[in-house]
Scaffold this active site. Structure first.
Site, PDB file in Angstrom:
ATOM      1  N   ASP A  18       0.934  -0.690   0.369  1.00  0.00           N
ATOM      2  CA  ASP A  18      -0.248  -0.046   0.042  1.00  0.00           C
ATOM      3  C   ASP A  18       1.310   1.029  -0.376  1.00  0.00           C
ATOM      4  O   ASP A  18       2.208   1.388   0.327  1.00  0.00           O
ATOM      5  CB  ASP A  18      -0.800  -0.074   1.662  1.00  0.00           C
ATOM      6  CG  ASP A  18      -1.524   0.579   0.939  1.00  0.00           C
ATOM      7  OD1 ASP A  18      -2.713   1.267  -0.052  1.00  0.00           O
ATOM      8  OD2 ASP A  18      -2.798   1.097   1.959  1.00  0.00           O
ATOM      9  N   HIS A  35       3.445   3.370  -8.640  1.00  0.00           N
ATOM     10  CA  HIS A  35       2.970   2.114  -9.134  1.00  0.00           C
ATOM     11  C   HIS A  35       4.464   0.867  -9.990  1.00  0.00           C
ATOM     12  O   HIS A  35       4.839  -0.040  -9.537  1.00  0.00           O
ATOM     13  CB  HIS A  35       2.364   1.896 -10.514  1.00  0.00           C
ATOM     14  CG  HIS A  35       0.244   2.407  -9.208  1.00  0.00           C
ATOM     15  ND1 HIS A  35       0.326   2.097  -8.352  1.00  0.00           N
ATOM     16  CD2 HIS A  35      -0.380   2.991  -9.864  1.00  0.00           C
ATOM     17  CE1 HIS A  35      -1.013   2.811  -7.695  1.00  0.00           C
ATOM     18  NE2 HIS A  35      -0.966   3.047  -8.845  1.00  0.00           N
ATOM     19  N   LEU A 129      10.993 -21.048  -4.469  1.00  0.00           N
ATOM     20  CA  LEU A 129       9.574 -19.799  -3.709  1.00  0.00           C
ATOM     21  C   LEU A 129       8.390 -20.233  -4.508  1.00  0.00           C
ATOM     22  O   LEU A 129       8.607 -19.972  -5.434  1.00  0.00           O
ATOM     23  CB  LEU A 129      10.149 -18.364  -3.670  1.00  0.00           C
ATOM     24  CG  LEU A 129       8.625 -17.842  -3.326  1.00  0.00           C
ATOM     25  CD1 LEU A 129       8.674 -17.562  -1.374  1.00  0.00           C
ATOM     26  CD2 LEU A 129       9.890 -15.929  -3.938  1.00  0.00           C
TER      27      LEU A 129
HETATM   28  C1  FPP Z   1      -1.533   0.199  -3.450  1.00  0.00           C
HETATM   29  O1  FPP Z   1      -1.253   1.344  -3.435  1.00  0.00           O
HETATM   30  C2  FPP Z   1      -0.736  -0.654  -4.072  1.00  0.00           C
HETATM   31  C3  FPP Z   1      -2.177  -0.649  -5.685  1.00  0.00           C
HETATM   32  C4  FPP Z   1      -3.144  -0.795  -5.359  1.00  0.00           C
HETATM   33  C5  FPP Z   1      -1.402  -2.085  -6.505  1.00  0.00           C
HETATM   34  C6  FPP Z   1      -0.415  -3.028  -5.665  1.00  0.00           C
HETATM   35  C7  FPP Z   1       0.823  -3.527  -7.924  1.00  0.00           C
HETATM   36  C8  FPP Z   1       1.981  -2.743  -8.037  1.00  0.00           C
HETATM   37  C9  FPP Z   1       2.880  -3.018  -6.902  1.00  0.00           C
HETATM   38  C10 FPP Z   1       2.126  -3.414  -9.616  1.00  0.00           C
HETATM   39  C11 FPP Z   1       2.403  -4.605  -9.988  1.00  0.00           C
HETATM   40  C12 FPP Z   1       1.634  -5.098  -8.867  1.00  0.00           C
HETATM   41  C13 FPP Z   1       2.805  -6.555  -9.239  1.00  0.00           C
HETATM   42  C14 FPP Z   1       3.142  -8.336  -8.647  1.00  0.00           C
HETATM   43  C15 FPP Z   1       3.928  -6.700 -10.496  1.00  0.00           C
HETATM   44  P1  FPP Z   1      -2.274   2.863  -3.752  1.00  0.00           P
HETATM   45  O2  FPP Z   1      -2.528   3.209  -4.855  1.00  0.00           O
HETATM   46  O3  FPP Z   1      -3.986   2.392  -3.448  1.00  0.00           O
HETATM   47  O4  FPP Z   1      -1.833   3.898  -2.736  1.00  0.00           O
HETATM   48  P2  FPP Z   1      -2.777   4.985  -2.293  1.00  0.00           P
HETATM   49  O5  FPP Z   1      -2.947   4.493  -1.119  1.00  0.00           O
HETATM   50  O6  FPP Z   1      -1.119   6.120  -1.183  1.00  0.00           O
HETATM   51  O7  FPP Z   1      -3.185   5.475  -2.987  1.00  0.00           O
END
Ligand code: FPP
Length: 248
Positions: A18, A35, A129
């Site tokens: 997150d 991201h 893994l």
């Molecule tokens: C939360 O941050 C994160 C996500 C919704 C997506 C996580 C995805 C990745 C790290 C990239 C793709 C994944 C892989 C496995 C390659 P947020 O956008 O909710 O952040 P915020 O709460 O600060 O708005």
């Protein structure tokens, strides 16, 4: 790179990654940059998990609720996941990593499902893994689908209602065959599960870390594992640790 040794290594670590958006906002960057940087943290974390002998690493990549985000952000997240699989699959395979995907596979658009299936198929015999990617995943949805599957067996006369046990429910979940997470980490200071592994988290240890996901690193991961090793897990029973060590 050498890896530290821990007195206890969790078999299964699950992570709610997150804070990508806030990481980007804090730098005056578009959310998509958060991201992107988040994918780098994914790579580092997968490598670190393999190095210290964790057997299962589950990453919450895209929730069934994430479709509610603006279309541009949804496309961006899907694009990053696809690019990750296209670019990293060969390397993950070489590292003997097995990929499993959990989440609802019905009605997925475009080429995402074939890619996820290819990743699973290519790596299915690997033995180091297991990287579990939670995609289009929501725990309540997963549990409801398991109940539907059980109800169909009852309706067809293959199963008696009184024979439904926690083990049988567990075997119908997307995570069938995967041990429950020992440790669930959430970054960015939020302290909730957000519909992630609700059934499987019954006895998990939780760790909430203030850092945003793009800042997650090998060192932060190892610090969390160090703390985990000092936790006293009782599973409803009594402590297995000597009294002086409890809570230390
Ligand atoms: C939360 O941050 C994160 C996500 C919704 C997506 C996580 C995805 C990745 C790290 C990239 C793709 C994944 C892989 C496995 C390659 P947020 O956008 O909710 O952040 P915020 O709460 O600060 O708005």
């Amino acid at each position: 790179m050498s890896a530290p040794t821990f007195s206890v290594v969790p078999e299964h670590v699950a992570i709610i990654m997150d804070g990508n958006g806030r990481w980007a906002n804090a730098r005056g960057l578009p959310r998509t940059m958060g991201h992107r940087k988040g994918v780098e943290a994914v790579r580092e974390t997968v490598r670190a998990a393999g190095d210290i002998g964790i057997k299962y690493l589950t990453l919450f990549a895209f929730s069934s609720e994430n479709w509610r985000r603006p279309e541009t952000e949804v496309s961006d997240l899907l694009g990053l996941l696809k690019a990750f699989i296209r670019r990293d699959l060969a390397e993950l395979h070489r590292q003997n990593v097995r990929i499993r995907v959990i989440g609802d596979r019905d009605n997925l658009r475009g080429d995402i499902l074939p890619l996820l299936l290819e990743a699973e198929e290519t790596t299915r015999s690997n033995t180091a893994l297991t990287l579990v990617i939670a995609f289009n995943y929501g725990s309540r949805d997963e549990i409801a689908r398991a109940f539907t599957s059980l109800a169909k067996d009852v309706e067809a006369g293959r199963l008696r209602p009184q024979d439904i046990s926690p083990e049988l429910v567990g075997a119908r979940l997307d995570t069938a065959g995967i041990p429950d997470p020992d440790l669930i980490i959430r970054t960015s200071g939020e302290e909730r599960l957000s519909n992630f592994l609700l059934w499987q988290a019954a006895y998990s240890e939780f760790m909430f870390m203030p850092e945003f996901w793009p800042d997650f690193s090998r060192d932060l991961f190892f610090a969390a594992l160090e703390k985990y090793a000092a936790r006293d897990r009782r599973f409803g029973g009594l402590s297995a640790k000597p009294a002086a060590a409890v809570g230390s």
